[in-house]
Design a protein around this motif. Structure first.
Motif, short mmCIF file in Angstrom:
data_model
loop_
_atom_site.label_atom_id
_atom_site.label_comp_id
_atom_site.label_asym_id
_atom_site.label_seq_id
_atom_site.Cartn_x
_atom_site.Cartn_y
_atom_site.Cartn_z
N ASP A 70 0.91 -1.60 -4.63
CA ASP A 70 -0.37 -0.93 -4.36
C ASP A 70 -1.41 -1.44 -5.34
OD1 ASP A 70 -0.88 1.94 -2.63
OD2 ASP A 70 -2.46 1.32 -4.01
N GLY A 118 0.84 -1.21 0.00
CA GLY A 118 0.00 0.00 0.00
C GLY A 118 0.87 1.24 0.00
N CYS A 119 1.84 1.26 -0.93
CA CYS A 119 2.88 2.31 -0.92
C CYS A 119 2.33 3.70 -1.24
CB CYS A 119 3.99 1.96 -1.90
SG CYS A 119 3.40 1.81 -3.61
N ILE A 133 2.18 1.19 6.07
CA ILE A 133 2.08 2.53 6.64
C ILE A 133 0.74 3.15 6.24
CG2 ILE A 133 3.27 4.77 6.87
CD1 ILE A 133 4.86 2.24 7.81
N ASP A 141 -3.95 -6.36 -5.57
CA ASP A 141 -5.01 -6.17 -4.56
C ASP A 141 -4.71 -7.08 -3.38
OD1 ASP A 141 -7.27 -6.02 -3.01
OD2 ASP A 141 -8.67 -6.15 -4.69
N LEU A 142 -4.39 -6.48 -2.25
CA LEU A 142 -3.97 -7.26 -1.07
C LEU A 142 -5.15 -7.98 -0.40
CD1 LEU A 142 -1.51 -4.57 0.31
CD2 LEU A 142 -0.88 -6.77 -0.71
N ASN A 185 4.30 7.15 -1.61
CA ASN A 185 5.55 7.11 -0.84
C ASN A 185 6.31 5.80 -1.00
OD1 ASN A 185 5.66 9.71 0.60
ND2 ASN A 185 3.68 9.05 1.43
#
Ligand SMILES: C[S@@+](CC[C@H](N)C(=O)[O-])C[C@H]1O[C@@H](n2cnc3c(N)ncnc32)[C@H](O)[C@@H]1O
Length: 188
Positions: A21, A8-9, A50, A31-32, A12
Motif C-alpha cells: 500500500d 492496495g491492501c 480489492i 506508490d502504484l 485487510n
C-alpha cells in the motif's frame, strides 16, 4: 510458483500475499502510480486488487501504465482478481478519491483477441492491447446486486435477462463488480 500480491491492501492484509500500500502498515509501502514497480518481469502468479483500481490512473497514461506494469511483472497464466464499486453506484460517485470508473469494456480494451476482432470489424474501440503490447483475457465478470434486486431474482420476480437493461439504465442496482483476468503471454 510466483509471488502473490495484494495491492492496495489497506486494513485487510491477506495471509500468503505480499501486502502492498502507499500508506499505513503494509509489508511494502509503494506508490502504484510510480513506475516501474519493484518486481522483476514474470515474477508474479496472482494479484488481488480489492477496491483499489478505481483509485488509480486519473489520467489515461497512468491507468495504462498500471495495466502495463501488471502485465510485465506477471508470469504467463497469472490470475488477477479485481473488485471495484459499480461506477453507477453512490459508493463510487460519492468518493472524490475514486478517479477511474472500471466496467467490463475498460478491461476488454486490453485483450489482444478482442482488439483483433474489432480491427476485423473496423470497430472504433481503442485497441490498447495492440498499442501497448499487453494481453489480458477477461475470464469472468460478476455483479454484486443491491436490494430489492437480490430478493426479486431469488423469488423469480426478476429474471437474469431483466437485469442487463436495469444495470444500464439505473443507479444503485449493483454495488460492486468483480472481475477475473488471465495474463496471456507466449507460453500460456
Ligand atoms: C478502498 S481501500 C481498499 C483497501 C483494501 N484492499 C480492502 O479491501 O479493504 C483503497 C486502498 O488503496 C490504496 N491506494 C490508493 N492509491 C494508491 C497508490 N497510488 N498506491 C498504492 N496504494 C494506493 C489506499 O491507500 C487504500 O488502502
Amino acid at each position: 510458483m510466483g509471488l502473490k500480491l495484494n495491492l492496495g491492501c489497506g486494513q485487510n492484509p491477506l495471509d500468503g500475499y505480499l501486502n502492498v500500500d502507499k500508506y499505513g502498515e503494509a509489508d511494502l509501502n509503494c506508490d502504484l502510480e510510480v513506475f516501474p514497480w519493484p518486481w522483476p518481469d514474470n515474477s508474479v502468479s496472482e494479484i488481488q486488487l480489492i477496491h483499489v483500481l478505481e483509485h488509480l490512473g486519473a489520467s489515461a497514461q497512468t491507468f495504462i501504465g498500471v495495466m502495463k506494469e501488471m502485465y510485465r511483472v506477471c508470469e504467463a497464466g497469472a490470475m488477477i482478481h479485481i473488485a471495484v464499486p459499480h461506477p453507477r453506484h453512490d459508493n463510487f460517485i460519492g468518493d472524490p478519491t475514486h478517479v477511474r470508473p472500471v466496467v467490463p469494456m475498460t478491461l476488454q480494451l486490453f485483450s489482444r483477441r478482442s482488439n483483433l476482432e474489432w480491427q476485423r470489424m473496423k470497430a472504433a474501440n481503442s485497441p490498447l492491447a495492440l498499442y501497448h503490447g499487453v494481453d489480458f483475457e477477461l475470464i469472468d465478470t460478476t455483479y454484486i446486486l443491491e436490494e430489492p434486486y437480490v430478493s426479486d431474482l431469488r423469488s423469480g420476480k426478476l429474471s437474469g435477462d431483466d437485469l442487463e437493461p436495469l444495470l444500464r439504465k439505473y443507479n444503485n442496482v449493483a454495488s460492486e463488480i468483480r472481475f477475473r483476468l488471465k495474463v496471456l503471454k507466449d507460453s500460456s
